[in-house]
Design a protein around this motif. Structure first.
Motif, PDB file in Angstrom:
ATOM      1  N   TYR A 130       0.865  -1.177   0.000  1.00 28.27           N
ATOM      2  CA  TYR A 130       0.000   0.000   0.000  1.00 28.27           C
ATOM      3  C   TYR A 130       0.904   1.230   0.000  1.00 28.27           C
ATOM      4  CZ  TYR A 130      -3.603  -3.372   1.158  1.00 28.27           C
ATOM      5  OH  TYR A 130      -4.450  -4.450   1.113  1.00 28.27           O
ATOM      6  N   GLU A 131       0.857   2.041  -1.045  1.00 28.42           N
ATOM      7  CA  GLU A 131       1.782   3.153  -1.202  1.00 28.42           C
ATOM      8  C   GLU A 131       1.252   4.095  -2.269  1.00 28.42           C
ATOM      9  OE1 GLU A 131       4.237   3.284  -4.296  1.00 28.42           O
ATOM     10  OE2 GLU A 131       2.380   2.331  -4.942  1.00 28.42           O
ATOM     11  N   PHE A 132       1.983   5.167  -2.531  1.00 30.97           N
ATOM     12  CA  PHE A 132       1.610   6.035  -3.650  1.00 30.97           C
ATOM     13  C   PHE A 132       2.862   6.604  -4.289  1.00 30.97           C
ATOM     14  CE2 PHE A 132       1.558   8.640   0.154  1.00 30.97           C
ATOM     15  CZ  PHE A 132       2.049   9.881  -0.220  1.00 30.97           C
ATOM     16  N   GLU A 133       2.751   6.972  -5.545  1.00 27.61           N
ATOM     17  CA  GLU A 133       3.909   7.271  -6.381  1.00 27.61           C
ATOM     18  C   GLU A 133       4.705   8.475  -5.902  1.00 27.61           C
ATOM     19  OE1 GLU A 133       6.672   7.066  -9.481  1.00 27.61           O
ATOM     20  OE2 GLU A 133       5.193   5.588  -8.802  1.00 27.61           O
ATOM     21  N   GLY A 134       4.040   9.502  -5.364  1.00 28.38           N
ATOM     22  CA  GLY A 134       4.742  10.725  -4.999  1.00 28.38           C
ATOM     23  C   GLY A 134       5.421  10.703  -3.637  1.00 28.38           C
ATOM     24  N   CYS A 135       5.482   9.576  -2.974  1.00 30.96           N
ATOM     25  CA  CYS A 135       6.050   9.458  -1.626  1.00 30.96           C
ATOM     26  C   CYS A 135       7.502   8.980  -1.705  1.00 30.96           C
ATOM     27  CB  CYS A 135       5.216   8.474  -0.813  1.00 30.96           C
ATOM     28  SG  CYS A 135       5.973   7.933   0.732  1.00 30.96           S
ATOM     29  N   PRO A 136       8.481   9.762  -1.174  1.00 37.18           N
ATOM     30  CA  PRO A 136       9.887   9.340  -1.253  1.00 37.18           C
ATOM     31  C   PRO A 136      10.179   8.062  -0.471  1.00 37.18           C
ATOM     32  CG  PRO A 136       9.652  11.301   0.115  1.00 37.18           C
ATOM     33  CD  PRO A 136       8.337  11.089  -0.557  1.00 37.18           C
ATOM     34  N   PHE A 137       9.475   7.826   0.642  1.00 34.68           N
ATOM     35  CA  PHE A 137       9.690   6.611   1.414  1.00 34.68           C
ATOM     36  C   PHE A 137       9.154   5.389   0.664  1.00 34.68           C
ATOM     37  CE2 PHE A 137       9.334  10.167   4.368  1.00 34.68           C
ATOM     38  CZ  PHE A 137      10.550  10.076   5.017  1.00 34.68           C
ATOM     39  N   CYS A 138       8.060   5.611  -0.061  1.00 30.03           N
ATOM     40  CA  CYS A 138       7.517   4.531  -0.897  1.00 30.03           C
ATOM     41  C   CYS A 138       8.476   4.219  -2.039  1.00 30.03           C
ATOM     42  CB  CYS A 138       6.157   4.928  -1.456  1.00 30.03           C
ATOM     43  SG  CYS A 138       4.896   5.246  -0.199  1.00 30.03           S
ATOM     44  N   ARG A 139       9.108   5.240  -2.583  1.00 31.30           N
ATOM     45  CA  ARG A 139      10.055   5.012  -3.672  1.00 31.30           C
ATOM     46  C   ARG A 139      11.206   4.131  -3.211  1.00 31.30           C
ATOM     47  NH1 ARG A 139      11.761   6.704  -8.743  1.00 31.30           N
ATOM     48  NH2 ARG A 139      13.955   6.140  -9.032  1.00 31.30           N
ATOM     49  N   LYS A 140      11.703   4.353  -1.999  1.00 32.51           N
ATOM     50  CA  LYS A 140      12.779   3.519  -1.468  1.00 32.51           C
ATOM     51  C   LYS A 140      12.400   2.044  -1.540  1.00 32.51           C
ATOM     52  CE  LYS A 140      14.350   4.605   2.581  1.00 32.51           C
ATOM     53  NZ  LYS A 140      14.348   5.096   3.982  1.00 32.51           N
ATOM     54  N   VAL A 141      11.186   1.745  -1.126  1.00 34.76           N
ATOM     55  CA  VAL A 141      10.736   0.352  -1.117  1.00 34.76           C
ATOM     56  C   VAL A 141      10.564  -0.161  -2.544  1.00 34.76           C
ATOM     57  CG1 VAL A 141       8.865  -1.202  -0.437  1.00 34.76           C
ATOM     58  CG2 VAL A 141       9.666   0.558   1.149  1.00 34.76           C
ATOM     59  N   ARG A 142      10.058   0.674  -3.431  1.00 32.22           N
ATOM     60  CA  ARG A 142       9.908   0.240  -4.827  1.00 32.22           C
ATOM     61  C   ARG A 142      11.271  -0.055  -5.456  1.00 32.22           C
ATOM     62  NH1 ARG A 142       6.367   4.743  -5.088  1.00 32.22           N
ATOM     63  NH2 ARG A 142       7.804   5.791  -6.512  1.00 32.22           N
ATOM     64  N   GLU A 143      12.282   0.733  -5.103  1.00 29.17           N
ATOM     65  CA  GLU A 143      13.630   0.452  -5.602  1.00 29.17           C
ATOM     66  C   GLU A 143      14.092  -0.923  -5.121  1.00 29.17           C
ATOM     67  OE1 GLU A 143      16.316   3.573  -4.564  1.00 29.17           O
ATOM     68  OE2 GLU A 143      15.357   5.066  -5.859  1.00 29.17           O
ATOM     69  N   ALA A 144      13.837  -1.238  -3.850  1.00 29.98           N
ATOM     70  CA  ALA A 144      14.221  -2.550  -3.320  1.00 29.98           C
ATOM     71  C   ALA A 144      13.493  -3.674  -4.046  1.00 29.98           C
ATOM     72  CB  ALA A 144      13.930  -2.607  -1.822  1.00 29.98           C
TER      73      ALA A 144
END
Length: 318
Positions: A130-144
């Protein structure tokens, strides 16, 4: 990125066999069932038909140059993090006609692969995020997720979104994102650093394999935020939409600006999607590419995909 008809058909059938059916949005149920695309009692599957423009490598659609340029900024801010799978390697075999290669010259092809991914444990069921595209913390997880070449069922939670954001808060008890649920182990957690550590310990051979780009704490979050800045609030706020009966199936990765603009639209429209991460070196590579088991449509090319999502699930289509 050029695939044979047989390869495309194989991918379509595999995606449909994995695609879970969504619950009725009004009831906000989150039980995900592994099912094919046909209704119960039906003996035939939804036929997926490839439409839209032919995929063209490194080509920007007319009128999209500024959009793609701004979406490419994370590549600089994050120094390519999330663009390559764990154990990424290249070799130069003889060129094979019809087989994808990032570059071909002089009878040789640059072949990308991973020295590690094939030996790592893979989740039997897709993880749920559960996340959204504009969130920098979510991006970290998407990179992983991309580095580990994982398949994840994304529930986009843009601000003011009426569907998945309230449900995530109901499940976890906090208005925080990202929020990970692993149906394979029963684990659920907040905090991007904790999620990244869990992913590497469970599916990445141990926390020692976490790359430096994801270990720098505040600096990691800061550079993720800076990378998102040129796109403003794209992917952060809800746009009125209708939720599809089944999740869409999407192939993409964090480093690609073409994939980013598609992800922004998926997030804004609250469209759940089974995300096949295909960073460089992934054996599943073909991006950006989407399949919709609700309509039987499949397509390449970011501009065409964004237009399709708006026309199919945007306001006024219900």
């Amino acid at each position: 990125m050029q695939l044979s008809s047989a390869q495309l058909q194989a991918n379509k059938l595999q995606a449909l066999s994995r695609s879970p059916r969504l619950p009725t949005p009004r009831r906000h149920l989150l039980k995900v069932m592994s099912t094919s695309a046909e209704p119960k009692g039906s003996s035939s599957k939804t036929e997926i038909k490839l439409i839209g423009p032919e995929p063209k490598r490194f080509t920007v659609a007319p009128g999209q140059l500024l959009t793609i340029a701004s979406a490419a900024f994370p590549f600089l801010a994050r120094l390519g993090s999330g663009g390559f799978v764990l154990g990424y390697r290249t070799r130069l075999p003889a060129e094979q006609p019809g087989k994808y290669a990032v570059l071909q010259a002089g009878g040789r092809a640059v072949e990308e692969s991973s020295a590690l991914i094939g030996s790592l444990p893979r989740p039997a069921k897709p993880l749920e995020l559960y996340e959204f595209e504009g969130c920098p913390f979510c991006r970290k997880v998407r990179e992983a997720v991309c580095i580990l070449d994982l398949d994840v069922l994304f529930y986009p939670c843009p601000k003011k979104g009426p569907t998945w954001r309230p449900k995530a808060v109901e499940m976890g008890g906090k208005p925080m994102f990202p929020y990970l649920v692993d149906p394979n182990t029963g684990k659920a957690m907040y905090e991007s650093d904790d999620i990244i550590r869990y992913l590497f310990e469970t599916y990445g051979g141990g926390s020692s394999n976490i790359p430096l780009s994801l270990r720098l704490g505040f600096l990691t979050a800061l550079t993720c935020g800076l990378g998102l800045a040129p796109r403003g609030a794209k992917g952060s706020f809800y746009t009125p939409s209708k939720v599809p009966e089944q999740p869409l199936v999407y192939w993409g990765y964090e480093l690609s600006p073409f994939c980013k603009v598609v992800r922004e639209k998926l997030s804004e429209l609250e469209i759940p999607h089974l995300y096949h991460s295909v960073a460089r070196g992934s054996p599943k590579r073909q991006v950006p590419y989407i399949e919709d088991p609700n309509t039987g449509v499949a397509m390449f090319e970011s501009a065409a995909i964004v237009k399709y999502l708006d026309e199919t699930y945007g306001a006024g289509t219900a």
